[in-house]
Design an enzyme around this catalytic site. Structure first.
Site, PDB file in Angstrom:
ATOM      1  N   ARG A 167      47.741  -0.378  47.149  1.00 41.36           N
ATOM      2  CA  ARG A 167      47.548   0.678  48.034  1.00 41.36           C
ATOM      3  C   ARG A 167      45.943   1.054  47.800  1.00 41.36           C
ATOM      4  O   ARG A 167      45.730   1.621  48.819  1.00 41.36           O
ATOM      5  CB  ARG A 167      48.328   2.013  47.589  1.00 41.36           C
ATOM      6  CG  ARG A 167      49.859   1.910  47.927  1.00 41.36           C
ATOM      7  CD  ARG A 167      50.768   2.928  47.178  1.00 41.36           C
ATOM      8  NE  ARG A 167      50.416   4.078  47.648  1.00 41.36           N
ATOM      9  CZ  ARG A 167      51.041   4.985  48.532  1.00 41.36           C
ATOM     10  NH1 ARG A 167      52.180   4.379  48.882  1.00 41.36           N
ATOM     11  NH2 ARG A 167      50.806   6.187  48.676  1.00 41.36           N
ATOM     12  N   GLU A 225      38.518  -5.251  66.125  1.00 38.57           N
ATOM     13  CA  GLU A 225      39.481  -5.589  65.398  1.00 38.57           C
ATOM     14  C   GLU A 225      38.645  -6.667  64.433  1.00 38.57           C
ATOM     15  O   GLU A 225      38.794  -6.639  63.103  1.00 38.57           O
ATOM     16  CB  GLU A 225      40.916  -6.191  65.802  1.00 38.57           C
ATOM     17  CG  GLU A 225      41.705  -6.790  64.341  1.00 38.57           C
ATOM     18  CD  GLU A 225      42.114  -5.814  63.293  1.00 38.57           C
ATOM     19  OE1 GLU A 225      41.627  -4.616  63.600  1.00 38.57           O
ATOM     20  OE2 GLU A 225      42.563  -6.371  62.365  1.00 38.57           O
ATOM     21  N   GLU A 268      34.907  -4.556  56.546  1.00 34.50           N
ATOM     22  CA  GLU A 268      35.718  -4.187  55.396  1.00 34.50           C
ATOM     23  C   GLU A 268      35.611  -5.062  54.192  1.00 34.50           C
ATOM     24  O   GLU A 268      35.699  -4.932  53.047  1.00 34.50           O
ATOM     25  CB  GLU A 268      37.063  -3.591  55.832  1.00 34.50           C
ATOM     26  CG  GLU A 268      38.100  -4.395  56.251  1.00 34.50           C
ATOM     27  CD  GLU A 268      39.154  -3.752  56.794  1.00 34.50           C
ATOM     28  OE1 GLU A 268      39.696  -2.591  56.333  1.00 34.50           O
ATOM     29  OE2 GLU A 268      40.222  -4.376  57.726  1.00 34.50           O
ATOM     30  N   TRP A 294      42.876   7.647  44.146  1.00 33.30           N
ATOM     31  CA  TRP A 294      41.667   7.304  45.000  1.00 33.30           C
ATOM     32  C   TRP A 294      41.050   8.594  45.333  1.00 33.30           C
ATOM     33  O   TRP A 294      41.449   9.503  45.930  1.00 33.30           O
ATOM     34  CB  TRP A 294      42.339   6.835  46.248  1.00 33.30           C
ATOM     35  CG  TRP A 294      41.408   6.345  47.381  1.00 33.30           C
ATOM     36  CD1 TRP A 294      40.846   4.841  47.372  1.00 33.30           C
ATOM     37  CD2 TRP A 294      41.029   6.908  48.641  1.00 33.30           C
ATOM     38  NE1 TRP A 294      40.179   4.962  48.453  1.00 33.30           N
ATOM     39  CE2 TRP A 294      40.092   5.997  49.186  1.00 33.30           C
ATOM     40  CE3 TRP A 294      41.266   8.166  49.215  1.00 33.30           C
ATOM     41  CZ2 TRP A 294      39.627   6.612  50.575  1.00 33.30           C
ATOM     42  CZ3 TRP A 294      40.552   8.507  50.411  1.00 33.30           C
ATOM     43  CH2 TRP A 294      39.650   7.467  50.916  1.00 33.30           C
ATOM     44  N   LYS A 317      37.279  -6.303  60.427  1.00 33.69           N
ATOM     45  CA  LYS A 317      37.759  -7.146  59.388  1.00 33.69           C
ATOM     46  C   LYS A 317      36.373  -7.498  58.446  1.00 33.69           C
ATOM     47  O   LYS A 317      36.444  -7.425  57.379  1.00 33.69           O
ATOM     48  CB  LYS A 317      38.544  -8.305  59.974  1.00 33.69           C
ATOM     49  CG  LYS A 317      40.151  -8.439  60.321  1.00 33.69           C
ATOM     50  CD  LYS A 317      40.836  -7.883  59.244  1.00 33.69           C
ATOM     51  CE  LYS A 317      41.060  -6.477  59.024  1.00 33.69           C
ATOM     52  NZ  LYS A 317      41.913  -5.885  59.790  1.00 33.69           N
ATOM     53  N   CYS A 362      46.286   7.053  46.600  1.00 29.21           N
ATOM     54  CA  CYS A 362      46.928   7.618  45.470  1.00 29.21           C
ATOM     55  C   CYS A 362      48.402   7.253  45.340  1.00 29.21           C
ATOM     56  O   CYS A 362      49.056   7.132  46.243  1.00 29.21           O
ATOM     57  CB  CYS A 362      46.771   9.264  45.511  1.00 29.21           C
ATOM     58  SG  CYS A 362      45.179   9.727  45.409  1.00 29.21           S
ATOM     59  N   LYS A 367      45.065   1.196  51.127  1.00 26.52           N
ATOM     60  CA  LYS A 367      46.278   0.460  52.069  1.00 26.52           C
ATOM     61  C   LYS A 367      47.018   1.389  52.880  1.00 26.52           C
ATOM     62  O   LYS A 367      47.289   1.141  54.066  1.00 26.52           O
ATOM     63  CB  LYS A 367      47.233  -0.422  51.160  1.00 26.52           C
ATOM     64  CG  LYS A 367      48.224  -1.183  52.046  1.00 26.52           C
ATOM     65  CD  LYS A 367      47.469  -2.261  52.824  1.00 26.52           C
ATOM     66  CE  LYS A 367      48.322  -3.156  53.956  1.00 26.52           C
ATOM     67  NZ  LYS A 367      47.665  -3.584  54.816  1.00 26.52           N
ATOM     68  N   ASN A 394      49.502  13.842  44.876  1.00 26.46           N
ATOM     69  CA  ASN A 394      49.021  13.092  46.194  1.00 26.46           C
ATOM     70  C   ASN A 394      48.908  14.004  46.970  1.00 26.46           C
ATOM     71  O   ASN A 394      49.918  15.147  47.206  1.00 26.46           O
ATOM     72  CB  ASN A 394      50.008  11.858  46.547  1.00 26.46           C
ATOM     73  CG  ASN A 394      50.102  10.625  45.676  1.00 26.46           C
ATOM     74  OD1 ASN A 394      49.589  10.536  44.585  1.00 26.46           O
ATOM     75  ND2 ASN A 394      50.910   9.906  46.028  1.00 26.46           N
ATOM     76  N   GLY A 395      47.852  14.034  47.851  1.00 26.61           N
ATOM     77  CA  GLY A 395      47.376  14.979  48.930  1.00 26.61           C
ATOM     78  C   GLY A 395      46.245  15.741  48.572  1.00 26.61           C
ATOM     79  O   GLY A 395      45.444  15.201  47.851  1.00 26.61           O
ATOM     80  N   HIS A 447      23.729  -1.674  77.596  1.00 31.53           N
ATOM     81  CA  HIS A 447      23.523  -0.019  77.493  1.00 31.53           C
ATOM     82  C   HIS A 447      22.896   0.348  76.075  1.00 31.53           C
ATOM     83  O   HIS A 447      23.083   1.618  75.833  1.00 31.53           O
ATOM     84  CB  HIS A 447      24.664   0.641  78.105  1.00 31.53           C
ATOM     85  CG  HIS A 447      24.981   0.097  79.547  1.00 31.53           C
ATOM     86  ND1 HIS A 447      23.917   0.536  80.745  1.00 31.53           N
ATOM     87  CD2 HIS A 447      25.754  -0.508  79.891  1.00 31.53           C
ATOM     88  CE1 HIS A 447      24.613   0.310  81.496  1.00 31.53           C
ATOM     89  NE2 HIS A 447      25.759  -0.766  81.440  1.00 31.53           N
TER      90      HIS A 447
HETATM   91  C1  F6R Z   1      42.198  -2.422  58.505  1.00 32.22           C
HETATM   92  C2  F6R Z   1      43.134  -1.459  57.897  1.00 32.22           C
HETATM   93  C3  F6R Z   1      43.217  -0.062  58.247  1.00 32.22           C
HETATM   94  C4  F6R Z   1      44.528   0.249  58.614  1.00 32.22           C
HETATM   95  C5  F6R Z   1      44.660   1.686  59.089  1.00 32.22           C
HETATM   96  C6  F6R Z   1      46.153   2.279  59.714  1.00 32.22           C
HETATM   97  O1  F6R Z   1      42.463  -3.604  58.063  1.00 32.22           O
HETATM   98  O2  F6R Z   1      44.051  -1.870  57.134  1.00 32.22           O
HETATM   99  O3  F6R Z   1      42.125   0.397  59.195  1.00 32.22           O
HETATM  100  O4  F6R Z   1      44.831  -0.445  59.782  1.00 32.22           O
HETATM  101  O5  F6R Z   1      44.228   2.404  57.831  1.00 32.22           O
HETATM  102  O6  F6R Z   1      46.944   1.911  58.518  1.00 32.22           O
HETATM  103  P1  F6R Z   1      48.750   1.877  58.980  1.00 32.22           P
HETATM  104  O7  F6R Z   1      48.661   0.703  59.888  1.00 32.22           O
HETATM  105  O8  F6R Z   1      49.339   1.573  57.833  1.00 32.22           O
HETATM  106  O9  F6R Z   1      48.991   3.249  59.637  1.00 32.22           O
END
Ligand code: F6R
Length: 605
Positions: free
Chosen positions: A27, A479, A486, A72, A483, A2, A600, A98-99, A502
């Site tokens: 975001r 990681e 998502e 969001w 990637k 949001c 984001k 927001n929140g 396992h």
């Molecule tokens: C993955 C991604 C999220 C962020 C997570 C933490 O590509 O972007 O998993 O890494 O939401 O975000 P930050 O780093 O902003 O605390």
């Protein structure tokens, strides 16, 4: 997630609000809305993109005060009714929020019993009806908002506009709000970025603040009366933040990694001493020598960077280190040792779980240092000290260059603490040399004409993909899986390679793709055994390995990385994984910069 934008001044508010919403798009959101004060409050909302909202707002709107929001979904589905702003029953009050209001259920029930008809399923709507009740009882806007907030439990960044009053009331509790100060005009935003084209003078509200914002100024209050505020000057960190010649922000940001790493390590390595100096950490050599342990906290990609960091600290400095999921750490009644050092790792510096963990640690008298990208973000300010990773703006939802720079920054810290303890100068010099070689090495991986299309063919129709790695490559496997999941929406599972037998091995069948990260380190030979175990069950191996290593003969599709120090290898091996996710997402026609349901900046717990 949001976003809030608000304006009060002399100019028509609508174009400013729409432009602000566009700047908040990165975001992540699923609906948007705007309310502008005309003769009455004009409200426009829509599901979808800001471009969709633009189609429903009038071409000309003269109102010079307004509030707007990107939503969001949390409480209630993605519908126009649930989009913000929310209005009082008589349409005289508009609220964006927001929140999360945790006691919204009870409050809603009580309001319904007094005859209020709710139009949405959101938790936010209780706020506007509560304020309306106070205004009807003759209170001023400030009093009405203050009394309402006292009934709420949860988090808020909230902006309120009331017909008949030439002011916007804002409040913050756990969800950031920034006020931008112009000449005869004021801006409100949940994120400093949209303000940068209007002003560099801002006020960051603190938790518990209520601000009354008029054209000529800002008054700040707490529940017990007026309070002071500080005006700070912020630089526009985004600079030229368009896509340039790239088709997507994600690809641009992957390509920016060499320069981003240069920015991160620049001025922080000492060649002849074989050491690093992180100016933002107030840790004496004595304190570094006596540290009982280090704990790193983060979410998602930041958590995986923290996992690499904790291995680097143990490997280079021999100090026990732990990486924790922020939400779990904070809620599991952690034992906090005030002699230890805690790091909060976050790109945005706004992640609610990480921020809450920071506060929980500080409440038990321990220091937390930020490892943060966004300067002056909530976590950076809450920590008060730390390391900025200097990745530059990251606008694609999927984090890429922040990961490499978090790993770089944590390696610098590992080097600094190692040298303060028993690490010989020669080892330190080798590390500094390896760190300095990284930008060019990452560049070579990006430019490598590697077999991405062959790997995409193996991945794009897979039911699931298994990612394996050992040691420093285990968090890289996580990681890589994150990637691909998502961006391409393919179920992915990451496991330390030795743990694969396992359980996850049950998933393997003829043609199952398995991505293995196996640089030339102490784990390599054991990983070869795991590769063979997968192949024996029909799996096809996508292998990331060090240039020139004969391990290549075990892979079906191979990607090479240059040789480096063990703790730095994640900064190289992650690059093909980022590109694989990107190209697979493209092959499946996904919205790679804004994958569905993701945000984001994750500002809810
Ligand atoms: C993955 C991604 C999220 C962020 C997570 C933490 O590509 O972007 O998993 O890494 O939401 O975000 P930050 O780093 O902003 O605390």
């Amino acid at each position: 997630m949001c976003g809030i934008i608000g304006y009060i001044g002399e100019k028509p508010a609508m174009p400013i609000l729409i432009d602000g919403l566009r700047r908040l798009e990165y975001r992540g959101y699923d609906s948007a809305g705007v309310a502008v004060m005309e003769d009455t409050i004009a409200l426009h909302k829509t599901v979808g993109r800001i471009a969709d909202l633009e189609r429903v707002v009038p071409p000309v709107s003269s109102g010079t005060m307004g509030i707007a929001h990107t939503r969001w979904a949390t409480h209630g589905g993605v519908t126009e009714e649930n989009a913000h702003p929310h209005m009082s029953m008589d349409q005289s009050i508009a609220v964006v929020h927001n929140g999360i209001i945790e006691n919204a259920g009870n409050l809603r029930q009580r309001l319904i019993e007094t005859g209020i008809e709710f139009r949405s399923e959101t938790d936010t709507e209780v706020i506007v009806h509560l304020i309306s009740r106070e205004i009807e009882a003759g209170r001023t806007p400030l009093e009405a908002v203050r009394r309402t907030l006292m009934l709420l439990r949860g988090t808020w960044g909230v902006a309120v506009m009331i017909h008949g009053y030439d002011e916007v009331i804002c409040a913050r509790n756990g969800s950031p709000l920034v006020i931008g100060i112009g000449e005869g005009e004021m801006y409100i935003s949940s994120d400093p970025h949209p303000l940068s084209s209007h002003t560099s003078r801002v006020i960051f509200l603190d938790d518990g603040d209520i601000a009354v914002i008029s054209r000529s100024g800002v008054e700040t209050h707490r529940t017990d009366g007026p309070t002071d505020h500080m005006i700070v000057t912020i630089e526009d960190q985004w600079g030229d933040s368009d896509m340039g010649d790239y088709p997507h922000f994600m690809l641009k940001e992957i390509h920016e990694q060499p320069e981003a790493i240069r920015q991160c390590i620049s001025g922080r390595t000492l060649v002849s001493e074989g050491n690093a100096r992180l100016g933002g950490l107030s840790l004496s050599a004595k304190r570094l020598r006596l540290l009982p342990h280090v704990r790193l906290i983060g979410c998602g990609t930041a958590l995986y960077a923290a996992q690499v960091g904790r291995l680097a600290i143990e490997h280079l400095a021999r100090v026990p280190s732990f990486a924790h999921v922020a939400s779990e750490f904070r809620n599991n009644d952690p034992v906090i040792d005030s002699k230890a050092v805690y790091f909060a790792v976050s790109q945005s510096g706004e992640t609610a779980d990480t921020l809450a963990a920071v506060k929980a640690i500080q409440a038990k008298d321990a220091e937390v240092m930020g490892v943060i990208n966004v300067v002056a973000s909530s976590i950076a300010r809450q920590c008060g000290q730390g390391v900025y990773i200097h990745s530059g703006p990251e606008q694609a939802v999927a984090s890429t260059k922040a990961f490499t720079n978090m790993v770089a920054a944590l390696n610098l810290f590992a080097l600094q603490i190692g040298r303060a303890r028993d690490m010989p100068r020669t080892t330190g010099r080798t590390m500094v040399k390896a760190l300095r070689a990284l930008p060019d090495q990452v560049q070579s991986v990006i430019e490598d004409k590697a077999p991405y299309s062959a790997a995409v063919e193996l991945l794009k129709d897979a039911k699931s993909v298994l990612f394996l790695g050992r040691g420093f490559s285990a968090p890289v496997a996580s990681e890589g899986a994150l990637k691909l999941m998502e961006i391409a929406y393919i179920p992915c599972l990451a496991y330390p390679a030795g743990e694969m037998k396992h359980g996850p091995i049950a998933l393997l069948e003829e043609g199952s793709p398995v991505v293995v990260i196996a640089p030339d380190d102490v784990h390599r030979d054991k990983t070869i055994s795991n590769i063979e175990e997968c192949k024996a069950r029909g799996a096809r191996i996508i292998l990331i390995h060090t240039e020139g290593d004969v391990i290549a003969e075990h892979g079906d599709v191979c990607f090479t990385i240059p040789s480096t120090e063990e703790s730095l290898s994640p900064m190289l091996s992650v690059v093909p994984l980022q590109l694989l996710a990107y190209y697979t997402g493209l092959a499946l026609d996904r919205d790679v910069d804004r994958p569905r349901n993701l945000a984001k900046s994750v500002t809810v717990e």
